[in-house]
Write a protein that holds these residues in place. Structure first.
Motif, PDB file in Angstrom:
ATOM      1  N   PHE A   1       6.673  -7.112   2.351  1.00 32.32           N
ATOM      2  CA  PHE A   1       6.207  -7.717   3.688  1.00 32.32           C
ATOM      3  C   PHE A   1       5.511  -6.302   4.496  1.00 32.32           C
ATOM      4  CE2 PHE A   1       9.065 -10.831   2.471  1.00 32.32           C
ATOM      5  CZ  PHE A   1       8.427 -12.165   2.712  1.00 32.32           C
ATOM      6  N   ASP A   2       4.738  -6.801   5.256  1.00 31.34           N
ATOM      7  CA  ASP A   2       4.068  -5.860   6.231  1.00 31.34           C
ATOM      8  C   ASP A   2       4.998  -5.854   7.583  1.00 31.34           C
ATOM      9  OD1 ASP A   2       2.702  -4.429   7.926  1.00 31.34           O
ATOM     10  OD2 ASP A   2       0.813  -5.335   7.792  1.00 31.34           O
ATOM     11  N   ALA A   3       5.693  -4.655   7.746  1.00 38.01           N
ATOM     12  CA  ALA A   3       6.566  -4.476   8.926  1.00 38.01           C
ATOM     13  C   ALA A   3       5.889  -3.701  10.194  1.00 38.01           C
ATOM     14  CB  ALA A   3       7.912  -3.836   8.447  1.00 38.01           C
ATOM     15  N   GLY A   4       4.359  -3.246   9.962  1.00 37.24           N
ATOM     16  CA  GLY A   4       3.738  -2.657  10.888  1.00 37.24           C
ATOM     17  C   GLY A   4       4.223  -1.206  11.154  1.00 37.24           C
TER      18      GLY A   4
ATOM     19  N   ALA B   1      13.284  -8.612  -1.582  1.00 36.56           N
ATOM     20  CA  ALA B   1      11.891  -8.586  -0.427  1.00 36.56           C
ATOM     21  C   ALA B   1      12.220  -7.147   0.086  1.00 36.56           C
ATOM     22  CB  ALA B   1      12.224  -9.566   0.555  1.00 36.56           C
ATOM     23  N   GLY B   2      11.311  -6.468   0.343  1.00 33.30           N
ATOM     24  CA  GLY B   2      11.144  -5.170   1.239  1.00 33.30           C
ATOM     25  C   GLY B   2      10.084  -5.299   2.085  1.00 33.30           C
ATOM     26  N   ALA B   3      10.303  -4.122   2.847  1.00 39.83           N
ATOM     27  CA  ALA B   3       9.456  -4.109   3.925  1.00 39.83           C
ATOM     28  C   ALA B   3       8.727  -2.719   3.992  1.00 39.83           C
ATOM     29  CB  ALA B   3      10.192  -4.129   5.273  1.00 39.83           C
ATOM     30  N   LEU B   4       7.208  -2.609   4.507  1.00 36.68           N
ATOM     31  CA  LEU B   4       6.458  -1.715   4.597  1.00 36.68           C
ATOM     32  C   LEU B   4       6.372  -1.331   5.912  1.00 36.68           C
ATOM     33  CD1 LEU B   4       3.481  -1.402   1.909  1.00 36.68           C
ATOM     34  CD2 LEU B   4       5.565  -0.248   1.912  1.00 36.68           C
ATOM     35  N   PHE B   5       7.079  -0.333   6.477  1.00 37.14           N
ATOM     36  CA  PHE B   5       6.748   0.173   7.802  1.00 37.14           C
ATOM     37  C   PHE B   5       6.030   1.584   7.694  1.00 37.14           C
ATOM     38  CE2 PHE B   5      11.051  -1.667   8.376  1.00 37.14           C
ATOM     39  CZ  PHE B   5      10.729  -2.136   9.635  1.00 37.14           C
ATOM     40  N   PHE B   6       5.182   1.617   8.722  1.00 40.88           N
ATOM     41  CA  PHE B   6       4.118   2.733   8.749  1.00 40.88           C
ATOM     42  C   PHE B   6       4.394   3.725   9.820  1.00 40.88           C
ATOM     43  CE2 PHE B   6       2.231  -0.315   6.089  1.00 40.88           C
ATOM     44  CZ  PHE B   6       1.741   0.391   5.044  1.00 40.88           C
ATOM     45  N   ASP B   7       4.029   4.889  10.045  1.00 40.74           N
ATOM     46  CA  ASP B   7       4.117   5.735  11.168  1.00 40.74           C
ATOM     47  C   ASP B   7       2.651   5.830  11.627  1.00 40.74           C
ATOM     48  OD1 ASP B   7       2.694   7.613   9.789  1.00 40.74           O
ATOM     49  OD2 ASP B   7       4.306   9.260   9.923  1.00 40.74           O
ATOM     50  N   GLY B   8       2.337   6.348  12.890  1.00 44.03           N
ATOM     51  CA  GLY B   8       0.889   6.473  13.247  1.00 44.03           C
ATOM     52  C   GLY B   8      -0.032   7.129  12.374  1.00 44.03           C
ATOM     53  N   GLU B   9       0.434   8.066  11.473  1.00 42.26           N
ATOM     54  CA  GLU B   9      -0.466   8.763  10.468  1.00 42.26           C
ATOM     55  C   GLU B   9      -0.728   7.838   9.248  1.00 42.26           C
ATOM     56  OE1 GLU B   9       0.935  12.792   9.620  1.00 42.26           O
ATOM     57  OE2 GLU B   9       2.039  12.825  11.674  1.00 42.26           O
ATOM     58  N   GLY B  10       0.110   6.704   9.020  1.00 39.63           N
ATOM     59  CA  GLY B  10      -0.296   5.850   7.933  1.00 39.63           C
ATOM     60  C   GLY B  10       0.749   6.441   6.832  1.00 39.63           C
ATOM     61  N   ARG B  11       1.684   7.012   7.151  1.00 37.91           N
ATOM     62  CA  ARG B  11       2.978   7.174   6.121  1.00 37.91           C
ATOM     63  C   ARG B  11       3.759   5.947   6.047  1.00 37.91           C
ATOM     64  NH1 ARG B  11       5.107  13.060   8.086  1.00 37.91           N
ATOM     65  NH2 ARG B  11       5.051  11.544  10.214  1.00 37.91           N
ATOM     66  N   ILE B  12       4.391   5.857   4.968  1.00 36.83           N
ATOM     67  CA  ILE B  12       5.359   4.765   4.660  1.00 36.83           C
ATOM     68  C   ILE B  12       6.614   5.419   5.012  1.00 36.83           C
ATOM     69  CG2 ILE B  12       6.222   3.291   2.980  1.00 36.83           C
ATOM     70  CD1 ILE B  12       3.474   4.136   1.423  1.00 36.83           C
ATOM     71  N   LEU B  13       7.594   4.388   5.303  1.00 36.22           N
ATOM     72  CA  LEU B  13       9.061   4.711   5.582  1.00 36.22           C
ATOM     73  C   LEU B  13       9.914   4.414   4.374  1.00 36.22           C
ATOM     74  CD1 LEU B  13      11.339   5.047   7.702  1.00 36.22           C
ATOM     75  CD2 LEU B  13      11.659   2.694   7.828  1.00 36.22           C
ATOM     76  N   LEU B  14      10.425   5.427   4.174  1.00 36.80           N
ATOM     77  CA  LEU B  14      11.121   5.396   2.963  1.00 36.80           C
ATOM     78  C   LEU B  14      12.901   5.683   3.436  1.00 36.80           C
ATOM     79  CD1 LEU B  14       9.573   7.756   0.198  1.00 36.80           C
ATOM     80  CD2 LEU B  14       9.271   5.319   0.713  1.00 36.80           C
TER      81      LEU B  14
END
Length: 160
Positions: free
Chosen positions: A91-94, A16-29
């Motif tokens: 999963f959506d991590a917001g 399982a992995g998480a998608l975190f975003f920043d305010g610009e819609g970029r993804i945390l890698l």
């Protein structure tokens, strides 16, 4: 109990992995120290653990952040020749706040770096199967649904 008459059953590895975003819609890698390329935060599910619990545990272990991921965005059946059957969740991590970003610590030593990247810039940073899975997860988030994928892509429905 299995008997000689019992057919073989799949025993997939689950991660399982998480998608975190920043305010610009970029993804945390995140950059693992034990292999080439970038990943999203997450890891394998341990016995008796749900994929969501595993995702939260991995975020705490890898990034030092308390986590409570939201809805799952995609479940992907993605076997790999040398690793066997796999079922992989995202999963959506917001959105990570400035405070949360400042609190990132590589708690367990598995990671060496992190960054935010636009989804269109993922090619070449990670395996193509993960790029496809992330794009499917983002599309599911935009549509407000959970997606099912095979090899990172939603299968077409021949009935439609």
């Amino acid at each position: 109990m299995t008997t000689p008459d019992t057919p073989a059953m799949a025993t997939p590895r689950v991660a399982a992995g998480a998608l975190f975003f920043d305010g610009e819609g970029r993804i945390l890698l995140v950059k693992p120290g034990y292999k080439d390329g970038w990943e999203i935060p997450g890891g394998y599910v341990e016995p008796g653990e749900s994929p969501r619990e595993a995702c939260n545990r991995e975020i705490a272990e890898e990034l030092g952040l308390p986590a409570s991921v939201g809805a799952h965005l995609v479940v992907d059946w993605a076997p790999i020749d040398n690793e066997g059957d796999k079922i992989l969740f995202i999963f959506d991590a917001g959105v990570l706040s400035d405070h949360e970003r400042a609190a990132i610590r590589f708690a367990d030593g598995e990671l060496t770096d992190w960054r935010f990247t636009y989804s269109n810039d993922l090619d070449g940073l990670m395996p193509a199967r993960l790029v496809r899975r992330i794009h499917t997860a983002i599309e599911a988030k935009l549509r407000g649904i959970a997606a099912y994928a095979e090899y990172g892509v939603e299968p077409t429905n021949p009935a439609n």
